[in-house]
Design a protein around this motif. Structure first.
Motif, PDB file in Angstrom:
ATOM      1  N   ALA A   1       0.836  -1.206   0.000  1.00  0.00           N
ATOM      2  CA  ALA A   1       0.000   0.000   0.000  1.00  0.00           C
ATOM      3  C   ALA A   1       0.868   1.253   0.000  1.00  0.00           C
ATOM      4  N   ASN A   2       1.922   1.220   0.797  1.00  0.00           N
ATOM      5  CA  ASN A   2       2.830   2.372   0.847  1.00  0.00           C
ATOM      6  C   ASN A   2       3.611   2.522  -0.447  1.00  0.00           C
ATOM      7  N   VAL A   3       4.019   1.408  -1.049  1.00  0.00           N
ATOM      8  CA  VAL A   3       4.716   1.456  -2.334  1.00  0.00           C
ATOM      9  C   VAL A   3       3.806   2.081  -3.386  1.00  0.00           C
ATOM     10  N   MET A   4       2.553   1.661  -3.404  1.00  0.00           N
ATOM     11  CA  MET A   4       1.591   2.192  -4.363  1.00  0.00           C
ATOM     12  C   MET A   4       1.417   3.696  -4.186  1.00  0.00           C
ATOM     13  N   ARG A   5       1.272   4.136  -2.931  1.00  0.00           N
ATOM     14  CA  ARG A   5       1.055   5.565  -2.661  1.00  0.00           C
ATOM     15  C   ARG A   5       2.297   6.390  -2.991  1.00  0.00           C
ATOM     16  N   MET A   6       3.465   5.910  -2.569  1.00  0.00           N
ATOM     17  CA  MET A   6       4.677   6.708  -2.765  1.00  0.00           C
ATOM     18  C   MET A   6       5.043   6.808  -4.245  1.00  0.00           C
ATOM     19  N   GLU A   7       4.920   5.709  -4.979  1.00  0.00           N
ATOM     20  CA  GLU A   7       5.272   5.740  -6.398  1.00  0.00           C
ATOM     21  C   GLU A   7       4.328   6.627  -7.204  1.00  0.00           C
ATOM     22  N   ASN A   8       3.038   6.432  -6.977  1.00  0.00           N
ATOM     23  CA  ASN A   8       2.064   7.175  -7.789  1.00  0.00           C
ATOM     24  C   ASN A   8       2.007   8.655  -7.445  1.00  0.00           C
TER      25      ASN A   8
ATOM     26  N   SER B   1       4.054   8.002   3.135  1.00  0.00           N
ATOM     27  CA  SER B   1       4.148   6.603   2.719  1.00  0.00           C
ATOM     28  C   SER B   1       5.604   6.148   2.612  1.00  0.00           C
ATOM     29  N   THR B   2       6.485   7.052   2.202  1.00  0.00           N
ATOM     30  CA  THR B   2       7.913   6.710   2.129  1.00  0.00           C
ATOM     31  C   THR B   2       8.474   6.444   3.520  1.00  0.00           C
ATOM     32  N   ASP B   3       8.138   7.314   4.469  1.00  0.00           N
ATOM     33  CA  ASP B   3       8.596   7.123   5.856  1.00  0.00           C
ATOM     34  C   ASP B   3       8.117   5.780   6.405  1.00  0.00           C
TER      35      ASP B   3
ATOM     36  N   TYR C   1       7.185   3.087   4.680  1.00  0.00           N
ATOM     37  CA  TYR C   1       7.821   2.007   3.930  1.00  0.00           C
ATOM     38  C   TYR C   1       9.254   1.770   4.402  1.00  0.00           C
ATOM     39  N   LEU C   2      10.009   2.847   4.570  1.00  0.00           N
ATOM     40  CA  LEU C   2      11.399   2.719   4.994  1.00  0.00           C
ATOM     41  C   LEU C   2      11.486   2.183   6.424  1.00  0.00           C
ATOM     42  N   GLY C   3      10.574   2.629   7.279  1.00  0.00           N
ATOM     43  CA  GLY C   3      10.539   2.119   8.651  1.00  0.00           C
ATOM     44  C   GLY C   3      10.270   0.621   8.669  1.00  0.00           C
ATOM     45  N   TRP C   4       9.312   0.200   7.854  1.00  0.00           N
ATOM     46  CA  TRP C   4       8.999  -1.236   7.753  1.00  0.00           C
ATOM     47  C   TRP C   4      10.208  -2.015   7.256  1.00  0.00           C
ATOM     48  N   MET C   5      10.892  -1.458   6.252  1.00  0.00           N
ATOM     49  CA  MET C   5      12.037  -2.135   5.655  1.00  0.00           C
ATOM     50  C   MET C   5      13.163  -2.331   6.671  1.00  0.00           C
ATOM     51  N   ILE C   6      13.475  -1.282   7.427  1.00  0.00           N
ATOM     52  CA  ILE C   6      14.570  -1.362   8.402  1.00  0.00           C
ATOM     53  C   ILE C   6      14.195  -2.297   9.550  1.00  0.00           C
ATOM     54  N   LYS C   7      12.975  -2.207  10.038  1.00  0.00           N
ATOM     55  CA  LYS C   7      12.541  -3.082  11.130  1.00  0.00           C
ATOM     56  C   LYS C   7      12.575  -4.546  10.698  1.00  0.00           C
TER      57      LYS C   7
ATOM     58  N   PRO D   1      16.337   5.920  -6.761  1.00  0.00           N
ATOM     59  CA  PRO D   1      17.424   6.774  -6.255  1.00  0.00           C
ATOM     60  C   PRO D   1      16.964   7.717  -5.143  1.00  0.00           C
ATOM     61  N   VAL D   2      15.757   8.240  -5.288  1.00  0.00           N
ATOM     62  CA  VAL D   2      15.213   9.159  -4.283  1.00  0.00           C
ATOM     63  C   VAL D   2      14.915   8.407  -2.990  1.00  0.00           C
ATOM     64  N   ALA D   3      14.288   7.235  -3.118  1.00  0.00           N
ATOM     65  CA  ALA D   3      13.940   6.436  -1.942  1.00  0.00           C
ATOM     66  C   ALA D   3      15.191   5.927  -1.232  1.00  0.00           C
ATOM     67  N   TRP D   4      16.211   5.558  -2.006  1.00  0.00           N
ATOM     68  CA  TRP D   4      17.442   5.049  -1.390  1.00  0.00           C
ATOM     69  C   TRP D   4      18.156   6.163  -0.625  1.00  0.00           C
ATOM     70  N   LYS D   5      18.163   7.351  -1.195  1.00  0.00           N
ATOM     71  CA  LYS D   5      18.769   8.492  -0.507  1.00  0.00           C
ATOM     72  C   LYS D   5      18.061   8.744   0.822  1.00  0.00           C
ATOM     73  N   ALA D   6      16.728   8.640   0.806  1.00  0.00           N
ATOM     74  CA  ALA D   6      15.945   8.806   2.032  1.00  0.00           C
ATOM     75  C   ALA D   6      16.256   7.693   3.022  1.00  0.00           C
ATOM     76  N   LEU D   7      16.428   6.462   2.517  1.00  0.00           N
ATOM     77  CA  LEU D   7      16.744   5.333   3.388  1.00  0.00           C
ATOM     78  C   LEU D   7      18.088   5.529   4.076  1.00  0.00           C
ATOM     79  N   VAL D   8      19.078   6.012   3.336  1.00  0.00           N
ATOM     80  CA  VAL D   8      20.399   6.260   3.911  1.00  0.00           C
ATOM     81  C   VAL D   8      20.288   7.252   5.071  1.00  0.00           C
ATOM     82  N   LYS D   9      19.481   8.280   4.891  1.00  0.00           N
ATOM     83  CA  LYS D   9      19.277   9.268   5.948  1.00  0.00           C
ATOM     84  C   LYS D   9      18.622   8.633   7.175  1.00  0.00           C
ATOM     85  N   VAL D  10      17.609   7.795   6.937  1.00  0.00           N
ATOM     86  CA  VAL D  10      16.915   7.132   8.048  1.00  0.00           C
ATOM     87  C   VAL D  10      17.847   6.159   8.772  1.00  0.00           C
ATOM     88  N   LEU D  11      18.658   5.430   8.007  1.00  0.00           N
ATOM     89  CA  LEU D  11      19.633   4.525   8.619  1.00  0.00           C
ATOM     90  C   LEU D  11      20.585   5.294   9.535  1.00  0.00           C
TER      91      LEU D  11
END
Length: 227
Positions: free
Chosen positions: A43-50, A83-85, A87-93, A163-173
């Protein structure tokens, strides 16, 4: 030749174009909330991409379109960030489950009893053993590479969001490991290795951000569908 009518000044046209754009964002919300859509991440992937694609398409059509759809762009930007926040939180957890659980417990105990008494509840030996197993450099490299591969699979190439999502992930990490680094020092006088800065370096390498540029996949965007 590149003339764009000033739709914003034509009241009737402006009204219906904005109504159409608003309906698209509402349709996105409804689709993402369907029972058939995995709510853990899809659901978050759908929202963030679109929402990202919507914003980029509007902006690429010039300042007139950005002015016309200013309200919808603001909404799309908020949807994308939220949705990005998530998604990234889910991914790291998911990938750093043991570390997240450990430091969540430490944080909770610390609030109740203070820094000095944390080792009474979670012995130093247990703490260090968990770090050695879950947070050594090789394990970190593997986990970060897994995250990149998963994101590459989740996000479509056409959306150009990786690239945008990965940059955000690096910041969250960096933020998460920075907090964990601080807790480790305050409660156990233990230096977390790799450090938050080291984790950022590993993530940039995995995403093709290193000067060596060895990761060819990182220079591409990503595959479609969901895991």
């Amino acid at each position: 030749e590149n003339y764009t009518p000033d739709f914003a000044s034509i009241q009737v046209v402006s009204y219906y174009l904005q109504k159409l754009a608003g309906a698209e964002l509402e349709s996105l919300r409804l689709c993402s909330e369907r029972e058939t859509t995995d709510q853990q991440y899809a659901a978050n992937v759908m929202r963030m991409e679109n929402s990202y694609y919507f914003s980029q398409q509007i902006k690429e059509r010039g300042p007139e379109m950005s002015v016309l759809f200013a309200k919808q762009l603001t909404k799309a930007s908020a949807v994308c960030k939220q949705s990005t926040d998530a998604y990234l939180g889910w991914m790291i957890k998911r990938e750093f489950k043991a570390l997240h659980t450990l430091f969540s417990q430490i944080s909770r105990i610390r609030r109740d009893v203070g820094d000095k008494d944390v080792p009474i509840h979670i012995p130093r030996a247990t703490f260090v053993k968990t770090l050695q197993k879950e947070s050594n450099r090789e394990v970190m490299k593997e986990k970060i590479a897994t995250i990149y591969a998963r994101m590459e699979k989740h996000l479509s190439e056409e959306g150009k969001l990786l690239p945008v999502a990965w940059k955000a992930l690096v910041k969250v990490l960096y933020e998460w490991f920075g907090r964990w680094e601080k807790l480790s020092t305050q409660c156990y006088k233990h230096v977390l290795e790799p450090s938050a800065v080291d984790v950022v370096r590993l993530a940039k390498q995995a995403g093709g951000g290193s000067s060596s540029g060895t990761n060819k996949e990182a220079k591409q965007h990503f595959h479609s569908a969901v895991d």
